[in-house]
Design an enzyme around this catalytic site. Structure first.
Site, PDB file in Angstrom:
ATOM      1  N   ASP A   1      -9.038  -5.478  -5.540  1.00 22.55           N
ATOM      2  CA  ASP A   1      -8.622  -4.214  -4.926  1.00 22.55           C
ATOM      3  C   ASP A   1      -9.266  -3.040  -5.656  1.00 22.55           C
ATOM      4  O   ASP A   1      -9.025  -2.823  -6.845  1.00 22.55           O
ATOM      5  CB  ASP A   1      -7.096  -4.098  -4.977  1.00 22.55           C
ATOM      6  CG  ASP A   1      -6.548  -2.983  -4.100  1.00 22.55           C
ATOM      7  OD1 ASP A   1      -7.288  -2.030  -3.794  1.00 22.55           O
ATOM      8  OD2 ASP A   1      -5.365  -3.063  -3.737  1.00 22.55           O
TER       9      ASP A   1
ATOM     10  N   SER B   1       0.840  -1.190   0.000  1.00 21.50           N
ATOM     11  CA  SER B   1       0.000   0.000   0.000  1.00 21.50           C
ATOM     12  C   SER B   1       0.886   1.255   0.000  1.00 21.50           C
ATOM     13  O   SER B   1       1.733   1.409  -0.870  1.00 21.50           O
ATOM     14  CB  SER B   1      -0.954  -0.046   1.202  1.00 21.50           C
ATOM     15  OG  SER B   1      -1.886   0.989   1.179  1.00 21.50           O
TER      16      SER B   1
ATOM     17  N   HIS C   1      -8.313  -4.280  -0.885  1.00 26.63           N
ATOM     18  CA  HIS C   1      -7.027  -3.670  -0.563  1.00 26.63           C
ATOM     19  C   HIS C   1      -6.417  -4.258   0.707  1.00 26.63           C
ATOM     20  O   HIS C   1      -5.200  -4.251   0.874  1.00 26.63           O
ATOM     21  CB  HIS C   1      -7.200  -2.156  -0.406  1.00 26.63           C
ATOM     22  CG  HIS C   1      -5.914  -1.404  -0.377  1.00 26.63           C
ATOM     23  ND1 HIS C   1      -5.076  -1.300  -1.472  1.00 26.63           N
ATOM     24  CD2 HIS C   1      -5.299  -0.709   0.621  1.00 26.63           C
ATOM     25  CE1 HIS C   1      -4.012  -0.582  -1.155  1.00 26.63           C
ATOM     26  NE2 HIS C   1      -4.110  -0.218   0.111  1.00 26.63           N
TER      27      HIS C   1
END
Length: 346
Positions: free
Chosen positions: A293, A156, A323
């Site tokens: 995601d 991320s 995610h």
């Protein structure tokens, strides 16, 4: 130079130590043997200014070293909620990625020295970007006598920082793994974060910044997961104890107790300033994307991998967790990381 040559390594029988800027925590007698670990604090230089003019003021950058302190070094960077406590050190706190950074895990603590990094912020909103955090991490590592890390594993926000680090400091990293990260943010993801920051600003104007953080985090949670996972997990009955509203309120409240409005807004806006040049990144890379995601769509991850300037491999994880798969799909991530970290870079 090995980790133990470069750093003070505390004795395991010690309860706590603070020596010349090093701090360590070790287990009490008769406890389960713990992983060796210690912290290092590095003052931010007074002259440091971010790419967008952001200034953090007088504070320390914090690194944590855990695992095999003589082993290859892996810098592990996570989302905006992550920090220096990465690993399962056997002390009751599994760290933010303890399912991965553990004995026998993808980042095997018997083999690797995992390095965690606290993302600095300030009492007020600061204009920063992932490249700034890469600069600060590189500076802290150098001051801690770590001139080279064998790998950076970034998920991320941490993947964005990893990309910037590999571009700016190619001679200081051996290989790079990014998970759920692209070269720039998707416009829809930017829109979701912008609304979150507007919620925080509105609440602060009303004298309720903590409530703003909680509500913004509730909205964020709906973007981290998928509609399918929520449908399987929650009942639409609002009177039920299992309803989605209770879950969101609990997550938002917990986050607001730990994270200030300024920190939330600083890190959120930093994501939206992410803009990398993949062609300039020559470091051998493993790029991992998630098919569900919505914050970092798989097509953007695939485009990043195609444009990287060095040798790279793409792996796709199928998951209902969107995610948050980098936190939930530990079996798949462990498998990919073990193969990638153990292979010799070409």
């Amino acid at each position: 130079m090995t980790c133990t040559q470069a750093f003070y390594s505390p004795p395991l029988e010690a309860q706590s130590l603070v020596i010349a800027g090093y701090s360590a925590w070790a287990p009490a007698a008769n406890s389960v043997p713990a992983v060796e670990a210690f912290d290092r604090e590095i003052p931010i230089p007074s002259y440091w200014i971010g790419l967008y003019g952001g200034v953090l003021g007088a504070q320390d950058l914090r690194l944590r070293f855990a695992g095999n302190l003589d082993g290859p070094r892996v810098l592990a960077l996570g989302g905006i909620s992550a920090g220096r406590f990465v690993a399962d050190e056997g002390r009751g706190d599994p760290g933010w990625w303890g399912a991965i950074a553990r004995r026998g895990g993808g980042i095997d603590l018997d083999r690797y020295c995992v390095i965690g990094f606290d993302y600095p912020s300030a009492l007020e909103v600061v204009d920063l970007c992932p490249e700034d955090y890469a600069d600060l991490a590189a500076y802290a590592l150098k001051e801690a006598s770590v001139e080279f890390v064998d790998a950076i594993v970034g998920a991320s926000f941490g993947g964005m920082i990893g990309l910037a680090f590999a571009r700016k400091f190619p001679d200081r990293v051996g290989k790079l793994c990014t998970i759920s990260a692209a070269d720039k943010p998707h416009p829809m993801a930017q829109a979701w974060r912008l609304v979150q920051r507007r919620i925080i600003d509105f609440a602060a104007e009303k004298g309720a910044p903590e409530a703003g953080v909680a509500l913004a985090r509730e909205l964020a949670m709906t973007t981290y997961r998928t509609p399918e996972e929520f449908a399987a997990r929650f009942t639409p009955d609002l009177a039920s104890d299992d309803n989605v509203g209770s879950y969101l309120a609990a997550r938002g409240g917990a986050y607001a107790r730990e994270v200030s409005a300024a920190r939330y807004a600083t890190l959120s806006a930093a994501i939206d300033r992410h803009d990398e040049r993949p062609e300039a990144i020559k470091t051998p890379a493993l790029v991992i994307g998630v098919d569900s995601d919505r914050l970092v769509p798989l097509c953007d991850v695939e485009a990043l991998q195609r444009r990287l300037g060095g040798p790279s491999t793409l792996e796709v994880i199928t998951s209902p967790y969107g995610h948050d798969a980098f936190l939930k799909e530990s079996d798949a991530i462990n498998t990919h990381l073990k193969a990638f970290l153990h292979q010799e870079p070409s």
